[in-house]
Design an enzyme around this catalytic site. Structure first.
Site, PDB file in Angstrom:
ATOM      1  N   ASP B   9       0.861  -1.185   0.000  1.00 12.31           N
ATOM      2  CA  ASP B   9       0.000   0.000   0.000  1.00 12.31           C
ATOM      3  C   ASP B   9       0.895   1.230   0.000  1.00 12.31           C
ATOM      4  O   ASP B   9       1.703   1.416   0.919  1.00 12.31           O
ATOM      5  CB  ASP B   9      -0.895  -0.038   1.253  1.00 12.31           C
ATOM      6  CG  ASP B   9      -1.732   1.222   1.397  1.00 12.31           C
ATOM      7  OD1 ASP B   9      -1.915   1.935   0.395  1.00 12.31           O
ATOM      8  OD2 ASP B   9      -2.191   1.495   2.534  1.00 12.31           O
ATOM      9  N   ASP B 105      -2.915   2.890  -6.011  1.00 12.88           N
ATOM     10  CA  ASP B 105      -1.816   2.921  -5.036  1.00 12.88           C
ATOM     11  C   ASP B 105      -1.685   1.659  -4.198  1.00 12.88           C
ATOM     12  O   ASP B 105      -1.049   1.674  -3.166  1.00 12.88           O
ATOM     13  CB  ASP B 105      -1.943   4.158  -4.142  1.00 12.88           C
ATOM     14  CG  ASP B 105      -3.174   4.089  -3.259  1.00 12.88           C
ATOM     15  OD1 ASP B 105      -4.024   3.205  -3.498  1.00 12.88           O
ATOM     16  OD2 ASP B 105      -3.281   4.905  -2.338  1.00 12.88           O
ATOM     17  N   GLU B 106      -2.311   0.573  -4.574  1.00 13.58           N
ATOM     18  CA  GLU B 106      -2.050  -0.669  -3.851  1.00 13.58           C
ATOM     19  C   GLU B 106      -2.244  -1.888  -4.726  1.00 13.58           C
ATOM     20  O   GLU B 106      -3.003  -1.858  -5.703  1.00 13.58           O
ATOM     21  CB  GLU B 106      -2.889  -0.761  -2.567  1.00 13.58           C
ATOM     22  CG  GLU B 106      -4.379  -0.731  -2.793  1.00 13.58           C
ATOM     23  CD  GLU B 106      -5.154  -0.835  -1.472  1.00 13.58           C
ATOM     24  OE1 GLU B 106      -4.833  -0.074  -0.538  1.00 13.58           O
ATOM     25  OE2 GLU B 106      -6.056  -1.684  -1.398  1.00 13.58           O
TER      26      GLU B 106
END
Lengths: 366, 407
Positions: B9, B105-106
């Site tokens: 993450d 973003d992860e």
């Protein structure tokens, strides 16, 4: 209003008119059934596109009218014991429903607020046997297009001319046509009836030879079938020239049992699941007497041979199996003639003799 | 052997991306925010200096300035974040080939087969974190477990730059004491309902009979129960974005709309963005849906079928038609969205049509040519390099709903 009637008769009528009641409409009154009591009672459902009226035998001791929520009223009648139902309304628009030892009281709405179904004058009429029209609808409705960008194809085309009645549906990739000869001369009329409305007509009609009267007006069409009347908006516009679409040519002609072909294609579609929809059913001929139906997908294969009588060229063509299944299912004949026009041209299913039907299916490109 | 799944993450992703190209932001409170003059002016991502002063994601710019008057605000640049996100994913592919991006973003990594190369789970995770920081200048947190769900839960336990394991035999100690709304997938409404039943911690939830939860919440209930007990059979699926069932865009308008004419350029921008994504992914749909949120927050959705298409013009025309059917002149519109779905699998266009000649009219061919030309220009010069004349001054900041956003 004060009426007494049988629960079963009422239930039957409610189920019929409920089909024309709007769902999730903006006006609560449109979610309702209009009940009018005079000599008998009349139930009405109308979603501003299709309206259905149904008469019910009843003893009316006080005339009157009211609108009640269709879902609510239908569920109540459905759950009542099979007995005589007493219905009474009060001046403050509530409805008392009594049956055996059950007593319901529900809120109603003013009948004056209910929209009026457009009046269709009985100027011109077409009268046909209910079972004939019912069959014609069953045998074409499946090919009505649901693609809303081309509204004229969202209905069945009914064409009366001389002693011939035709019903046609086209969705762009296939065509279904039924034709019937009648004894008496008909007025020349053509109209496009929305698929949903004509589907309801098909359900309402009885499978016997009592007559249904059809009355058109500029924008509407009315079907009178005994105790039930249906009025629908007509789709405006010029229908496709379907006679020009059905080819008169034949590269290949075969005589085949529709039941055998249906069974083979239905088996083929067992390996063409929804994820495998891109795969076609393939029709090929290794020799002049054998039609091979095959499917080859990521999950499995099918190959099946059908004996046929063929003249012309051997074929090797891909099709969407759905289109064949829909057409073959509604063909009642034991043997039909199937015409192919190469791997890109239309395939047409016809009776061996006569002109009662034509089903056209277009192939898939390789 | 049981699986080892990582969830990587990226911490404060948008603002961290900005900090990689703006050295002067280092050490100062800073955030990515929409235009402060408009309703869109909310904090999209704040750095840890700003968070220490109480600035939070989704806070209005006004509020953030009150908490921290010296905060540096940067307007969002999604193209740049997308590019950075791809760099991160490329780096992660060095550690495992089974990667499922969950948002910009992860991503989940199936590390089961990679541990022999990179060492025990925590050591491998340290290596990933180090490389992301040294090569890309970004921070991340990593959650480690036997399945995707627990890895996701683990990653949120320690931020920033935390490495946390949450093996199934650790959930009693590490996950069950947490409040039930910390469970990934539990929203505010579900949390309220659960609290109403006296369920306060994840442990409480794990103790409830699965059948009972299914009775209260349906399918979701079963899923919640399994998650609370650390069960998640879903495998890490690479390339999940290809399987999207719909492509949608929506926008919360800077000012409420009161005229149908004002909606059209916005619908065009939305349709253009939907069409562009569909064309990029080689998908054609036959259903267009429009979502309208009114000023009283009621939502209407309406859909219609169109001939198979991914052309901006076709999506736009259907969108306008649907909008006119759903909108009444007295209503003010707050949010508009368009979705294309009903994708036909490749090969469906092989069906020969009776309408073929009508469909491929000259006007349609021109539309396809316009789409292709605009796509080629955008491929070379970027998404903002060209737009239709009607789109000028309309439909900026269109949100994507087929990819989950992230901060």
């Amino acid at each position: 209003m004060k009426i007494i009637c049988s629960r079963d008769r009422l239930m039957e009528a409610v189920s019929i008119v409920q089909k024309a009641v709007a769902t999730r409409s903006t006006l609560p009154v449109l979610d309702g059934i209009l009940i009018e009591a005079d000599t008998g009672i009349k139930l009405t459902g109308y979603d501003l596109e299709t309206g259905i009226e149904c008469l019910v035998d009843a003893t009316v001791s006080e005339a009157g009218s009211i609108v009640v929520n269709a879902r609510m009223f239908g569920d109540i009648i459905r759950k009542l014991p099979d007995d005589i139902v007493n219905i009474e309304t009060t001046p403050n628009m509530s409805m008392q429903i009594e049956c055996s030892s059950t007593h319901f009281s529900i809120k109603g709405m003013k009948a004056e607020d209910y929209p009026k179904i457009p009046v269709v004058e009985k100027n011109q009429a077409v009268s046909i046997n209910q079972n004939i029209l019912k069959d014609m609808i069953r045998q074409t409705l499946f090919a009505v297009s649901t693609d809303e960008s081309r509204p004229i194809l969202n209905g069945c085309f009914l064409n009366c001319d001389g002693k011939t009645i035709e019903m046609v549906a086209i969705d762009g990739f296939r065509l279904a046509l039924r034709r019937n000869q009648v004894e008496e001369e008909l007025p020349s009329m053509k109209f496009i009836i929305p698929g949903r409305a004509i589907g309801e007509v098909g359900r309402i009609l009885q499978a016997n030879d009592t007559k249904v009267e059809i009355y058109p007006s500029q924008n509407h069409i009315r079907f009178d079938a005994g105790k039930v009347k249906l009025v629908s908006r007509l789709i405006q516009g010029e229908y496709m020239n379907y006679k020009g679409i059905i080819p008169q040519t034949a590269e290949t002609t075969m005589t085949i049992s529709p039941a055998a072909m249906l069974a083979a294609i239905e088996r083929a579609s067992l390996v063409i699941t929804s994820e495998e929809r891109r795969f076609p059913v393939r029709l090929t001929m290794p020799d002049d007497e054998t039609l091979v139906v095959s499917a080859n997908t990521d999950i499995g294969t099918l190959r099946e041979e059908i004996m046929v009588a063929m003249t012309g060229n051997r074929i090797d063509i891909d099709f969407n199996p759905r289109y064949f299944i829909d057409a073959l299912k509604v063909i009642d004949e034991d043997e039909i003639s199937v015409v192919f026009n190469g791997s890109m041209g239309p395939c047409v299913l016809r009776p061996i003799d006569g002109q009662e039907f034509a089903y056209l299916v277009l192939p898939l490109r390789r | 052997m049981s699986s080892v799944i990582f969830l990587v993450d990226m911490n404060a992703f948008f603002i961290s991306c900005e900090m990689t190209r703006n050295r002067h932001l280092h050490g100062l409170p800073a955030a990515v925010a929409g235009d402060p003059d408009r309703r869109l002016g909310i904090i999209l991502a704040a750095n840890y200096e700003a968070r220490a002063l109480g600035v939070r994601t989704a806070m209005t710019v006004h509020e953030a300035l009150r908490k921290c008057p010296k905060i540096k605000l940067v307007p969002p640049d999604h193209d740049f974040y997308l590019k950075k996100s791809e760099e991160v994913m490329d780096l992660l592919y060095g550690f495992s080939s089974i990667i499922e991006p969950n948002s910009i973003d992860e991503a989940w990594l199936d590390m089961t087969g990679s541990l022999q190369l990179f060492g025990p789970p925590v050591v491998s995770a340290q290596r990933i974190m180090q490389e992301i920081e040294q090569q890309l200048g970004l921070w991340c947190s990593i959650g480690i477990s036997e399945n995707k769900f627990l890895a996701k839960m683990a990653s949120s336990i320690k931020k920033p730059q935390g490495i946390t394991t949450l093996w199934i035999n650790e959930i009693q100690e590490k996950m069950w004491p947490l409040p039930v709304d910390d469970l990934y997938g539990v929203g505010r409404k579900t949390a309220e309902k659960l609290t109403g039943y006296g369920i306060r911690t994840i442990g409480d939830l794990a103790a409830i009979d699965e059948g009972l939860l299914a009775g209260w919440f349906g399918k979701t209930g079963r899923m919640l129960s399994r998650h609370a007990r650390g069960i998640d059979p879903d495998p890490v699926l690479p390339h999940q974005t290809d399987a999207a069932k719909s492509i949608g865009r929506s926008i919360t308008l800077p000012q409420n709309l009161t005229h149908a004419d004002e909606a059209e350029p916005i619908l065009l921008s939305l349709a253009d963005s939907v069409g562009r994504t569909a064309r990029k992914n080689n998908r054609m749909g036959r259903t267009v849906q429009v979502v309208i949120k009114f000023s009283d927050f009621t939502v209407t959705t309406r859909q219609m079928n169109i001939p198979l298409s991914n052309s901006t013009q076709h999506i736009y025309q259907a969108g306008c038609q649907l909008f006119r059917r759903s909108w009444k002149p007295s209503q003010e519109v707050r949010l508009l969205g368009i979705t294309l779905s009903g994708f036909e699998i490749e090969g469906a266009d092989r069906q020969i049509s009776l309408l073929g000649k009508i469909d491929a009219s000259a006007a349609d061919k021109r539309q396809v040519a316009v789409d292709q030309a605009m796509d080629r220009i955008r491929d070379r010069f970027g998404e903002k390099s060209i737009k239709r004349a009607r789109q000028i001054d309309a439909g900026e900041n269109v949100d994507s709903s087929d990819e989950k956003g992230g901060g």
